[in-house]
Write a protein that holds these residues in place. Structure first.
Motif, mmCIF file in Angstrom:
data_model
loop_
_atom_site.group_PDB
_atom_site.id
_atom_site.type_symbol
_atom_site.label_atom_id
_atom_site.label_comp_id
_atom_site.label_asym_id
_atom_site.label_seq_id
_atom_site.Cartn_x
_atom_site.Cartn_y
_atom_site.Cartn_z
ATOM 1 N N SER A 142 39.458 46.197 45.871
ATOM 2 C CA SER A 142 38.136 46.592 45.359
ATOM 3 C C SER A 142 37.827 45.729 44.142
ATOM 4 C CB SER A 142 38.144 48.062 44.931
ATOM 5 O OG SER A 142 38.704 48.858 45.933
ATOM 6 N N PRO A 143 37.212 44.575 44.351
ATOM 7 C CA PRO A 143 36.968 43.681 43.228
ATOM 8 C C PRO A 143 36.045 44.314 42.181
ATOM 9 C CG PRO A 143 36.554 42.562 45.312
ATOM 10 C CD PRO A 143 36.715 44.015 45.613
ATOM 11 N N ASN A 144 36.319 44.031 40.937
ATOM 12 C CA ASN A 144 35.476 44.475 39.837
ATOM 13 C C ASN A 144 34.507 43.318 39.525
ATOM 14 O OD1 ASN A 144 34.441 44.740 37.251
ATOM 15 N ND2 ASN A 144 36.277 45.728 36.437
ATOM 16 N N ILE A 174 38.576 32.630 36.812
ATOM 17 C CA ILE A 174 38.617 31.182 37.031
ATOM 18 C C ILE A 174 38.861 30.822 38.494
ATOM 19 C CG2 ILE A 174 39.290 30.568 34.676
ATOM 20 C CD1 ILE A 174 42.172 30.480 35.574
ATOM 21 N N TYR A 175 39.229 31.810 39.304
ATOM 22 C CA TYR A 175 39.497 31.542 40.719
ATOM 23 C C TYR A 175 38.328 31.932 41.622
ATOM 24 C CZ TYR A 175 44.163 31.191 38.813
ATOM 25 O OH TYR A 175 45.231 30.829 38.056
ATOM 26 N N ARG A 176 37.212 32.358 41.017
ATOM 27 C CA ARG A 176 36.132 32.933 41.836
ATOM 28 C C ARG A 176 35.595 31.954 42.881
ATOM 29 N NH1 ARG A 176 34.228 31.602 36.995
ATOM 30 N NH2 ARG A 176 32.278 30.432 36.846
ATOM 31 N N GLU A 177 35.555 30.651 42.556
ATOM 32 C CA GLU A 177 35.011 29.679 43.509
ATOM 33 C C GLU A 177 35.916 29.547 44.732
ATOM 34 O OE1 GLU A 177 32.151 28.821 43.010
ATOM 35 O OE2 GLU A 177 31.874 29.108 40.855
ATOM 36 N N LEU A 178 37.150 29.979 44.589
ATOM 37 C CA LEU A 178 38.111 29.844 45.680
ATOM 38 C C LEU A 178 38.364 31.152 46.415
ATOM 39 C CD1 LEU A 178 40.754 27.871 43.582
ATOM 40 C CD2 LEU A 178 39.091 26.884 45.144
ATOM 41 N N CYS A 179 37.728 32.229 45.921
ATOM 42 C CA CYS A 179 38.105 33.565 46.383
ATOM 43 C C CYS A 179 37.102 34.120 47.388
ATOM 44 C CB CYS A 179 38.184 34.488 45.164
ATOM 45 S SG CYS A 179 38.561 36.185 45.591
ATOM 46 N N ASP A 180 37.618 34.568 48.524
ATOM 47 C CA ASP A 180 36.756 35.151 49.563
ATOM 48 C C ASP A 180 36.134 36.450 49.116
ATOM 49 O OD1 ASP A 180 37.280 33.138 51.285
ATOM 50 O OD2 ASP A 180 38.881 34.190 52.363
ATOM 51 N N ALA A 181 36.808 37.143 48.204
ATOM 52 C CA ALA A 181 36.319 38.468 47.779
ATOM 53 C C ALA A 181 35.177 38.362 46.764
ATOM 54 C CB ALA A 181 37.459 39.265 47.169
ATOM 55 N N TYR A 182 34.955 37.166 46.232
ATOM 56 C CA TYR A 182 33.920 36.999 45.212
ATOM 57 C C TYR A 182 32.531 37.046 45.834
ATOM 58 C CZ TYR A 182 31.087 34.775 41.568
ATOM 59 O OH TYR A 182 30.111 34.483 40.639
ATOM 60 N N LYS A 183 31.703 37.996 45.337
ATOM 61 C CA LYS A 183 30.327 38.119 45.833
ATOM 62 C C LYS A 183 29.388 37.894 44.660
ATOM 63 C CE LYS A 183 31.610 40.138 49.910
ATOM 64 N NZ LYS A 183 32.855 39.410 50.074
#
Ligand code: SF4
Length: 151
Positions: free
Chosen positions: A131-133, A141-150
């Protein structure tokens, strides 16, 4: 392989440690590899003064003492302890504003809390739901690489 600005700043901040040129005095252990068999973890410490027993982790800019910072220095402390060094005090040092924050030596309950986190990390499965916050993701810093980042 992917570095954002905070990682570049952090790398620059650790350059003297990585190259082991922070100090030539023998009392300073700089950027050495550490390992704990008990927790099954390894890593590198920033600075340890073997005369005073002070462990120092330097960061580019500390705005808040996050739990992750505490766990990082606890991990270093447990590794050093297993390697035969006595850590008597722990500090986080914020380089850009030259502030130093003392982190108390972990109590037994804080050590148990740390052990539980390590256990959770070891038993984590990539297929487990998360459950991403969004606030945390926006700073991550990993958001560009993360599938969970919306965004
Ligand atoms: S962007 Fe991904 S890795 Fe970063 S905090 Fe969010 S969920 Fe975690």
């Amino acid at each position: 392989m992917y570095h954002e600005r905070p990682q570049k700043s952090g790398k620059l901040a650790h350059e003297t440690i990585d190259k082991q040129i922070y100090s030539t005095e023998k009392k300073w252990l700089q950027g050495i590899d550490v390992y704990s068999q008990q927790y099954g973890i390894c890593g590198k410490i920033d600075l340890f003064n073997s005369d005073t027993g002070a462990l120092v982790e330097r960061k580019n800019k500390i705005k808040q003492i996050y739990d992750g910072y505490r766990y990082q220095v606890y991990a270093q402390m447990f590794c050093l302890r297993e390697m035969g060094y006595e850590v008597k005090s722990i500090f986080l040092h914020s380089l850009s504003d030259n502030k130093r924050y003392e982190i108390p030596i972990p109590t037994l309950s804080e050590e148990q809390e740390f052990a539980e986190i390590i256990q959770q990390m070891k038993t984590y499965k990539i297929t487990d739901p998360i459950s991403p916050n969004p606030n945390k993701c926006a700073q991550c810093i990993y958001r560009e690489l993360c599938d969970a980042y919306k965004p």
